[in-house]
Design a protein around this motif. Structure first.
Motif, PDB file in Angstrom:
ATOM      1  N   ILE A  63       1.192 -46.316 -16.474  1.00 43.19           N
ATOM      2  CA  ILE A  63       0.839 -45.733 -15.178  1.00 43.19           C
ATOM      3  C   ILE A  63       0.115 -44.418 -15.454  1.00 43.19           C
ATOM      4  O   ILE A  63       0.152 -43.899 -16.575  1.00 43.19           O
ATOM      5  CB  ILE A  63       2.075 -45.483 -14.287  1.00 43.19           C
ATOM      6  N   GLU A  88       6.840 -38.904 -16.338  1.00 46.71           N
ATOM      7  CA  GLU A  88       6.825 -39.455 -17.701  1.00 46.71           C
ATOM      8  C   GLU A  88       8.200 -39.981 -18.104  1.00 46.71           C
ATOM      9  O   GLU A  88       8.319 -41.026 -18.744  1.00 46.71           O
ATOM     10  CB  GLU A  88       6.360 -38.387 -18.684  1.00 46.71           C
ATOM     11  N   ALA A  91       8.793 -43.279 -16.431  1.00 47.28           N
ATOM     12  CA  ALA A  91       7.959 -44.306 -17.070  1.00 47.28           C
ATOM     13  C   ALA A  91       8.561 -44.733 -18.413  1.00 47.28           C
ATOM     14  O   ALA A  91       8.637 -45.936 -18.719  1.00 47.28           O
ATOM     15  CB  ALA A  91       6.546 -43.769 -17.266  1.00 47.28           C
ATOM     16  N   HIS A  92       8.989 -43.770 -19.196  1.00 45.09           N
ATOM     17  CA  HIS A  92       9.563 -44.066 -20.519  1.00 45.09           C
ATOM     18  C   HIS A  92      10.806 -44.945 -20.399  1.00 45.09           C
ATOM     19  O   HIS A  92      10.997 -45.876 -21.184  1.00 45.09           O
ATOM     20  CB  HIS A  92       9.901 -42.753 -21.231  1.00 45.09           C
ATOM     21  N   ARG A  94      11.419 -47.135 -18.341  1.00 46.34           N
ATOM     22  CA  ARG A  94      11.040 -48.512 -18.000  1.00 46.34           C
ATOM     23  C   ARG A  94      10.136 -49.136 -19.054  1.00 46.34           C
ATOM     24  O   ARG A  94       9.632 -50.244 -18.867  1.00 46.34           O
ATOM     25  CB  ARG A  94      10.341 -48.551 -16.637  1.00 46.34           C
ATOM     26  N   TYR A  96       7.179 -47.941 -20.072  1.00 40.30           N
ATOM     27  CA  TYR A  96       5.766 -47.786 -19.721  1.00 40.30           C
ATOM     28  C   TYR A  96       5.178 -46.550 -20.388  1.00 40.30           C
ATOM     29  O   TYR A  96       5.870 -45.538 -20.574  1.00 40.30           O
ATOM     30  CB  TYR A  96       5.600 -47.643 -18.206  1.00 40.30           C
ATOM     31  N   PHE A  98       2.407 -43.381 -20.194  1.00 35.83           N
ATOM     32  CA  PHE A  98       1.987 -42.508 -19.099  1.00 35.83           C
ATOM     33  C   PHE A  98       0.696 -41.808 -19.479  1.00 35.83           C
ATOM     34  O   PHE A  98       0.574 -41.248 -20.574  1.00 35.83           O
ATOM     35  CB  PHE A  98       3.085 -41.486 -18.802  1.00 35.83           C
ATOM     36  N   ALA A 307       7.430 -41.649  -9.316  1.00 35.96           N
ATOM     37  CA  ALA A 307       7.272 -42.755 -10.260  1.00 35.96           C
ATOM     38  C   ALA A 307       8.093 -43.968  -9.842  1.00 35.96           C
ATOM     39  O   ALA A 307       7.597 -45.107  -9.887  1.00 35.96           O
ATOM     40  CB  ALA A 307       7.678 -42.308 -11.664  1.00 35.96           C
ATOM     41  N   PHE A 311       6.829 -47.748  -9.055  1.00 37.48           N
ATOM     42  CA  PHE A 311       7.322 -48.958  -9.717  1.00 37.48           C
ATOM     43  C   PHE A 311       7.795 -50.002  -8.696  1.00 37.48           C
ATOM     44  O   PHE A 311       7.583 -51.199  -8.890  1.00 37.48           O
ATOM     45  CB  PHE A 311       8.449 -48.623 -10.684  1.00 37.48           C
TER      46      PHE A 311
END
Length: 338
Positions: A63, A88, A91-92, A94, A96, A98, A307, A311
């Motif tokens: 993302i 971030e 995201a981490h 999950r 993913y 960034f 975030a 998602f």
């Protein structure tokens, strides 16, 4: 020879498809099996091939947040850094990546963002409200591309989602706090009301004064271009006027520091003669010669919720619109401790 997913599966005693499901979190697998797979990956020093995973799943596993790269203040802003850290971190968790990307007009501007989306390098976008231009919105909406706005959108229609600070509530809360400390002539010091968040704070401020039966518009505007000494001089003039407030709400930490130093140069006692509070809880407010009371915002949580909202959009295309606001709190320090 590089380690493959089959090597991991053999060591863990499972099939390659089970390892794939654990890596991609695409299906529930027992904790015991998941643990064996992760231990095998660690022992073999196996790193999943993101490119292969992207081809297989149709997802870039990434993302992005768009920024105004020409505005260096964006990167020196603690608010921005904490919010980015929240995004971030989510995201981490999950799995993913960034990305921070530019959304400037002109050469490499919107075209860069559009290219990132069209080439499927990202799966979703966080867009600061300051960059909410029709050209960018048209790109993401025409493509039904998941995006979340960072900041309140006043006339948000359709499926547009945003996350922001509860600024109107914050404006009311600081007035309520100062009145509770015994102050009665509460002024608001601002550098203008161009931004929606400032107007929201002013709305809350005026509404709370009105509810308390006090004058509802002692707002003082300082030039946005004014240097520190100019701001201090303006405030010293204000503090010696007939309409001088006995407490001021400052739009940022630097104005609060100018108010503190201006008051002291005039011999005004803080907090006895003048209460000072501001909307930035920073090192400046904490380490001033007299620590300054401030409104604290959990900007990390702001980024995390942005975030997570993104998602949910990515996982459920029919998710619809979501609007969230983060509450604030007053950090009391010496500048208002009567």
């Amino acid at each position: 020879m590089s380690v493959t997913i089959r090597d991991v599966a053999k060591l863990a005693g499972v099939s390659a498809s089970t390892v794939s499901r654990v890596i991609n979190k695409s299906a529930p697998i027992s904790e015991e099996t998941t643990g064996r797979i992760y231990r095998a990956m660690e022992e073999l020093k196996y790193v999943p091939n993101d490119i292969a995973r992207s081809f297989a799943s149709g997802s870039a596993r990434a993302i992005a947040i768009a920024v105004n790269a020409s505005d260096t203040r964006s990167y020196a802003n603690r608010f921005f850094n904490n919010t980015v850290f929240g995004i971030e971190t989510a995201a981490h968790r999950r799995g993913y990546n960034f990305i921070i990307t530019s959304a400037n007009d002109g050469r490499g501007g919107v075209g860069s963002l559009e290219k990132l989306i069209l080439s499927k390098k990202i799966d979703g976008l966080v867009l600061p409200v300051s960059l909410l231009r029709s050209s960018i919105v048209k790109i993401v909406e025409d493509m039904s591309f998941p995006f979340v706005v960072l900041g309140r959108v006043k006339h948000a229609g359709g499926r547009l989602s945003w996350v922001d600070i509860a600024n109107e509530q914050a404006g009311a809360n600081v007035v309520r706090y100062l009145l509770g400390k015994g102050y009665r002539r509460v002024g608001f010091l601002t550098r203008g009301d161009k931004e929606l968040f400032t107007r929201d704070r002013l709305d809350g401020y005026r509404a709370e004064l009105s509810r308390s039966g006090l004058p509802s518009d002692p707002v003082y505007r300082v030039s946005p271009a004014a240097a520190f000494d100019e701001t201090k001089l303006y405030l010293k003039t204000l503090f010696t006027s007939a309409a001088a407030p006995d407490a001021v709400i400052c739009c940022d930490d630097k104005m609060a520091l100018a108010a503190l130093r201006g008051a002291r140069e005039l011999g005004r006692r803080v907090p006895e003669d003048l209460g000072i509070l501001c909307f930035d809880n920073t090192e400046v407010t904490e380490m001033a010669e007299l620590p300054i009371s401030a409104v604290d915002v959990d900007t990390f949580e702001l980024g995390r919720i942005a975030a997570e909202t993104l998602f949910r959009q990515m996982e459920k295309p029919d998710f619809g619109a979501s609007r969230s606001q983060i509450t604030t709190k007053v950090i009391e320090r010496g500048s208002t401790m009567k």
